[in-house]
Design an enzyme around this catalytic site. Structure first.
Site, PDB file in Angstrom:
ATOM      1  N   ARG A  27       0.857  -1.115  -0.158  1.00 22.41           N
ATOM      2  CA  ARG A  27      -0.031  -0.116  -0.037  1.00 22.41           C
ATOM      3  C   ARG A  27       0.993   1.224  -0.176  1.00 22.41           C
ATOM      4  O   ARG A  27       0.472   2.370   0.014  1.00 22.41           O
ATOM      5  CB  ARG A  27      -0.857  -0.121   1.335  1.00 22.41           C
ATOM      6  CG  ARG A  27      -1.754  -1.134   1.374  1.00 22.41           C
ATOM      7  CD  ARG A  27      -2.898  -1.094   2.570  1.00 22.41           C
ATOM      8  NE  ARG A  27      -3.507   0.006   2.686  1.00 22.41           N
ATOM      9  CZ  ARG A  27      -4.618   0.179   2.184  1.00 22.41           C
ATOM     10  NH1 ARG A  27      -4.985  -1.005   1.550  1.00 22.41           N
ATOM     11  NH2 ARG A  27      -5.508   1.228   2.401  1.00 22.41           N
ATOM     12  N   GLU A 489      -2.790  -2.595 -21.868  1.00 22.91           N
ATOM     13  CA  GLU A 489      -2.502  -3.097 -20.501  1.00 22.91           C
ATOM     14  C   GLU A 489      -0.892  -3.746 -20.751  1.00 22.91           C
ATOM     15  O   GLU A 489      -0.218  -3.385 -19.766  1.00 22.91           O
ATOM     16  CB  GLU A 489      -3.386  -4.498 -20.209  1.00 22.91           C
ATOM     17  CG  GLU A 489      -3.081  -5.212 -19.222  1.00 22.91           C
ATOM     18  CD  GLU A 489      -2.755  -4.639 -18.109  1.00 22.91           C
ATOM     19  OE1 GLU A 489      -3.365  -3.385 -17.826  1.00 22.91           O
ATOM     20  OE2 GLU A 489      -2.633  -5.273 -16.795  1.00 22.91           O
ATOM     21  N   LYS A 493       1.910  -2.449 -17.832  1.00 23.91           N
ATOM     22  CA  LYS A 493       2.537  -3.249 -17.126  1.00 23.91           C
ATOM     23  C   LYS A 493       4.134  -2.960 -17.335  1.00 23.91           C
ATOM     24  O   LYS A 493       4.819  -2.881 -16.391  1.00 23.91           O
ATOM     25  CB  LYS A 493       2.140  -4.621 -17.558  1.00 23.91           C
ATOM     26  CG  LYS A 493       2.157  -5.801 -16.667  1.00 23.91           C
ATOM     27  CD  LYS A 493       0.972  -5.729 -15.833  1.00 23.91           C
ATOM     28  CE  LYS A 493       0.507  -4.597 -15.040  1.00 23.91           C
ATOM     29  NZ  LYS A 493      -0.957  -4.728 -14.732  1.00 23.91           N
ATOM     30  N   GLU A 496       5.283   0.308 -15.339  1.00 25.65           N
ATOM     31  CA  GLU A 496       5.075   0.409 -14.149  1.00 25.65           C
ATOM     32  C   GLU A 496       6.119  -0.344 -13.179  1.00 25.65           C
ATOM     33  O   GLU A 496       6.855  -0.026 -12.304  1.00 25.65           O
ATOM     34  CB  GLU A 496       3.730   0.233 -13.590  1.00 25.65           C
ATOM     35  CG  GLU A 496       3.329  -1.249 -13.880  1.00 25.65           C
ATOM     36  CD  GLU A 496       1.743  -1.363 -13.203  1.00 25.65           C
ATOM     37  OE1 GLU A 496       0.971  -2.347 -13.705  1.00 25.65           O
ATOM     38  OE2 GLU A 496       1.376  -0.612 -12.251  1.00 25.65           O
TER      39      GLU A 496
HETATM   40  C1  F6R Z   1      -1.753  -1.796 -12.633  1.00 26.29           C
HETATM   41  C2  F6R Z   1      -2.417  -1.605 -11.284  1.00 26.29           C
HETATM   42  C3  F6R Z   1      -3.170  -0.429 -11.164  1.00 26.29           C
HETATM   43  C4  F6R Z   1      -4.677  -0.724 -10.571  1.00 26.29           C
HETATM   44  C5  F6R Z   1      -5.564   0.501 -10.434  1.00 26.29           C
HETATM   45  C6  F6R Z   1      -6.786   0.223  -9.928  1.00 26.29           C
HETATM   46  O1  F6R Z   1      -0.999  -2.953 -12.576  1.00 26.29           O
HETATM   47  O2  F6R Z   1      -2.546  -2.265 -10.490  1.00 26.29           O
HETATM   48  O3  F6R Z   1      -3.229   0.417 -12.486  1.00 26.29           O
HETATM   49  O4  F6R Z   1      -5.138  -1.492 -11.695  1.00 26.29           O
HETATM   50  O5  F6R Z   1      -4.725   1.344  -9.466  1.00 26.29           O
HETATM   51  O6  F6R Z   1      -6.926  -0.498  -8.711  1.00 26.29           O
HETATM   52  P1  F6R Z   1      -8.004  -1.224  -8.297  1.00 26.29           P
HETATM   53  O7  F6R Z   1      -8.295  -2.356  -9.202  1.00 26.29           O
HETATM   54  O8  F6R Z   1      -7.498  -1.730  -6.825  1.00 26.29           O
HETATM   55  O9  F6R Z   1      -9.246  -0.603  -8.180  1.00 26.29           O
END
Ligand code: F6R
Length: 617
Positions: A27, A489, A493, A496
């Site tokens: 987090r 996507e 990926k 990031e």
């Molecule tokens: C990319 C990634 C982020 C999440 C985005 C939404 O690998 O993990 O782009 O997809 O922050 O997060 P959630 O799905 O938790 O709403």
């Protein structure tokens, strides 16, 4: 973002809090800290910049004794990552300690007033106002002081507070940031996410917005912010803790990529009986769903790409118009929606601030709301009218992989479910399910082939990194139709976790701009499985090759055509119909990102500047 963890009981708290924080490190991980309350009614604090392991090293040399403690892992919003901005924050007398996840929007005004009253601030954080407010209102009962302080705060928060005057007690409160209680025997826990308490207990209570809890080892008391008692039964969580460990893989991300076939197989087993699809936890009756005139999907990041793919899926199996928006754009648009709109919020964490705000906006406009998410009991799952869980298990790597394919799998089934209840072509259901059942096997084939050819993948990544020393090379990802969202996507990926510039494009858009980038430097990943747009992709590849571009196509096994165009490497996927192909083409994209990040020595599971749940706007 940020993770908070608290423990009160009979055991030494330091190790338990460190372990809890490690589970929450996804987090935020730019700094961390712990405050321990000992029997001598004294609060000791250690804080540092950097990751939890740095805090752990410090605590090995200078351990903190005590059986009540709160800890924090930070993703900076106000103030740089540094020991003095790390939480916990203390009041001027070091008698009260606070950890916080969220943003205090009126901190500037509060700080000004407190400074005028003579308070000296030690940090640049918004959080520090909380501890000074609690101290100001403290008259011997911590929960009363916290309650009075809360009245002055605007913004979002999950907080945990202790005072040296009241041993064994933690007071916590929640508004729009997640907080869960873990109930043990003679001990109790607090955490931002259930995965952090599961090694100790699977009996948990999710605090709701506007609620506080007073926690000791023996008991807990929940009230609302006004002080009215709230009674809530614990829920029992069935997540297996071992699923949140690396299981022999070098990184969580690789483990999670390899888990995908099993997760899809489990989703199919759970949701499909014969040729019937069911969503048992969905509280929205079929008749109500059938009346829906349009679907609007909102999500962020990877989940948004699942939403974009869903548009193609719904267009194939249903007759309901679908539009897709990033939550951060949707929430400020004056979108025309009404009670005939189904708003689907897709989110792994179920806590993404923008998606939550978008869902609330849609509720205000009377839309029917449905959350598709992975984390049980999350805010989105509780606030929507209906919820469908993706059951991908805890996703620890910050870069989402298995949650994405689980989202896709559920979206395929949801579209087919609409067809089943009469909002689409029922003829397509049986053949589609038949093919879908076979997808996990095909996914496994791709992963086996990667294992066999791993050294070749690594050599390619090495080749790219050597070239990058001399030229500003980067990646382009091209796809068409239902594989276009996967092009986005794949690029996301890579960016990031490897920090290499990458762009995803609809291949048809190439000529409208991006082709100007093509020379011998960029590597172009072309999603070109068998499909109705295959010939168009061949033309795109020819155009790139004609400009000396380096191409890596992802093709259907046995494709001879593309070989003739001299790509630098060909990635093959098993034959599958176009509609299901995204479930296969995404796996090589995840592996490309992983292999490149490994080659560049990046922190794959915890890339810089990112956090797993984006609970701030
Ligand atoms: C990319 C990634 C982020 C999440 C985005 C939404 O690998 O993990 O782009 O997809 O922050 O997060 P959630 O799905 O938790 O709403």
């Amino acid at each position: 973002m940020c993770g908070i963890f608290g423990y009160t009981g009979k055991k030494e708290a330091q190790g338990l809090v460190l372990e809890g924080l490690k589970h929450l490190e996804y987090r935020g991980y730019d700094s961390s800290g712990i405050a321990v309350l000992n029997g001598a009614r004294h609060i000791s604090v250690k804080k540092t910049d950097g990751k939890i392991r740095k805090l752990e090293e410090i605590l090995k040399v200078h351990p903190l004794k005590g059986t009540t403690a709160i800890g924090h892992t930070r993703w900076a919003t106000h103030g740089t990552p540094s020991p003095h901005n790390a939480h916990p924050h203390l009041d001027g007398e070091s008698e009260i300690a606070v950890v916080h996840n969220g943003i205090i929007e009126n901190y500037f005004d509060l700080k000004k007033t407190l400074e005028e009253e003579g308070i000296r601030f030690q940090s640049e954080t918004d959080t520090e106002v909380i501890v000074h407010l609690v101290a100001k209102h403290y008259k011997g009962i911590l929960e009363n002081a916290v309650r009075r302080a809360l009245k002055e705060l605007r913004g979002t928060f999950a907080i945990a507070v202790m005072t040296s005057h009241e041993s064994g007690k933690i007071v916590a409160a929640k508004l729009d940031s997640p907080l869960v209680l873990g109930l043990g025997k003679g001990e109790n826990f607090l955490a931002s996410d259930v995965s952090a308490v599961l090694t100790h207990t699977n009996r948990v209570i999710y605090l709701e917005n506007g609620e506080m809890v007073t926690l000791t080892g023996e008991e807990f008391k929940i009230t609302n912010f006004a002080g009215k008692a709230v009674s809530r039964k614990p829920v029992v969580i069935d997540w297996d803790v071992t699923r949140a460990q690396k299981g022999g893989f070098e990184h969580f991300m690789l483990k999670e990529i390899f888990e995908q076939p099993d997760i899809l197989a489990a989703i199919l087993k759970e949701r499909v009986t014969g040729t019937r699809i069911h969503f048992d936890e969905l509280k929205i009756p079929a008749a109500q769903l059938k009346r829906i005139k349009r679907i609007l999907i909102i999500a962020c990041g990877t989940a948004y790409h699942a939403g974009l793919t869903a548009k193609y899926i719904f267009e194939e199996f249903t007759d309901i118009p679908v539009s897709v928006d990033t939550s951060s754009e949707f929430r400020y648009r004056n979108a025309v929606i009404d009670k005939n709109t189904l708003l689907i919020a897709i989110s792994q964490s179920g806590e993404t601030a923008d998606t939550l705000a978008g869902l609330r906006e849609a509720k205000k406009k009377k839309a029917l709301t449905l959350t598709l998410c992975n984390v049980l009991g999350s805010s989105l799952s509780r606030e929507a009218k209906g919820v469908i869980y993706t059951h991908a298990g805890p996703e620890i790597a910050v870069a989402s992989t298995k949650a994405y394919t689980a989202q896709l799998a559920v979206l395929y089934l949801l579209a087919l479910y609409f067809a089943q209840i009469g909002a689409g072509s029922s003829k397509k259901i049986t053949p589609a399910l038949k093919e879908f059942m076979h997808i996990p096997v095909l996914m496994r084939k791709i992963l086996d082939s990667y294992k066999r050819n791993e050294s070749q993948w690594r050599d390619n990544a090495h080749d790219f990194s050597q070239r990058r020393k001399n030229a500003p090379n980067f990646f382009l990802y091209l796809g068409r139709h239902i594989n276009y969202p996967n092009a986005l996507e794949g690029a996301l990926k890579l960016k990031e976790i490897s920090y290499i510039p990458a762009e995803g494009y609809a291949a048809g858009e190439m000529k409208h701009g991006p082709i100007a980038l093509i020379d011998e430097n960029p590597w172009v990943i072309c999603l070109a499985p068998k499909s109705k747009t295959y010939d168009k992709m061949i033309s795109n590849i020819q155009e790139i090759r004609a400009r000396s571009g380096c191409v890596i196509p992802i093709v259907t096994e046995g494709d001879e055509e593309i070989k003739k165009l001299n790509p630098i490497y060909i990635i093959q996927i098993p034959e599958v119909s176009e509609i299901f192909s995204p479930l296969l083409t995404v796996i090589p994209l995840q592996l490309i990102a992983y292999t490149m990040a490994r080659e560049f020595g990046r922190d794959i599971d915890q890339p810089r500047n990112l956090a797993k749940s984006v609970t701030v706007e």
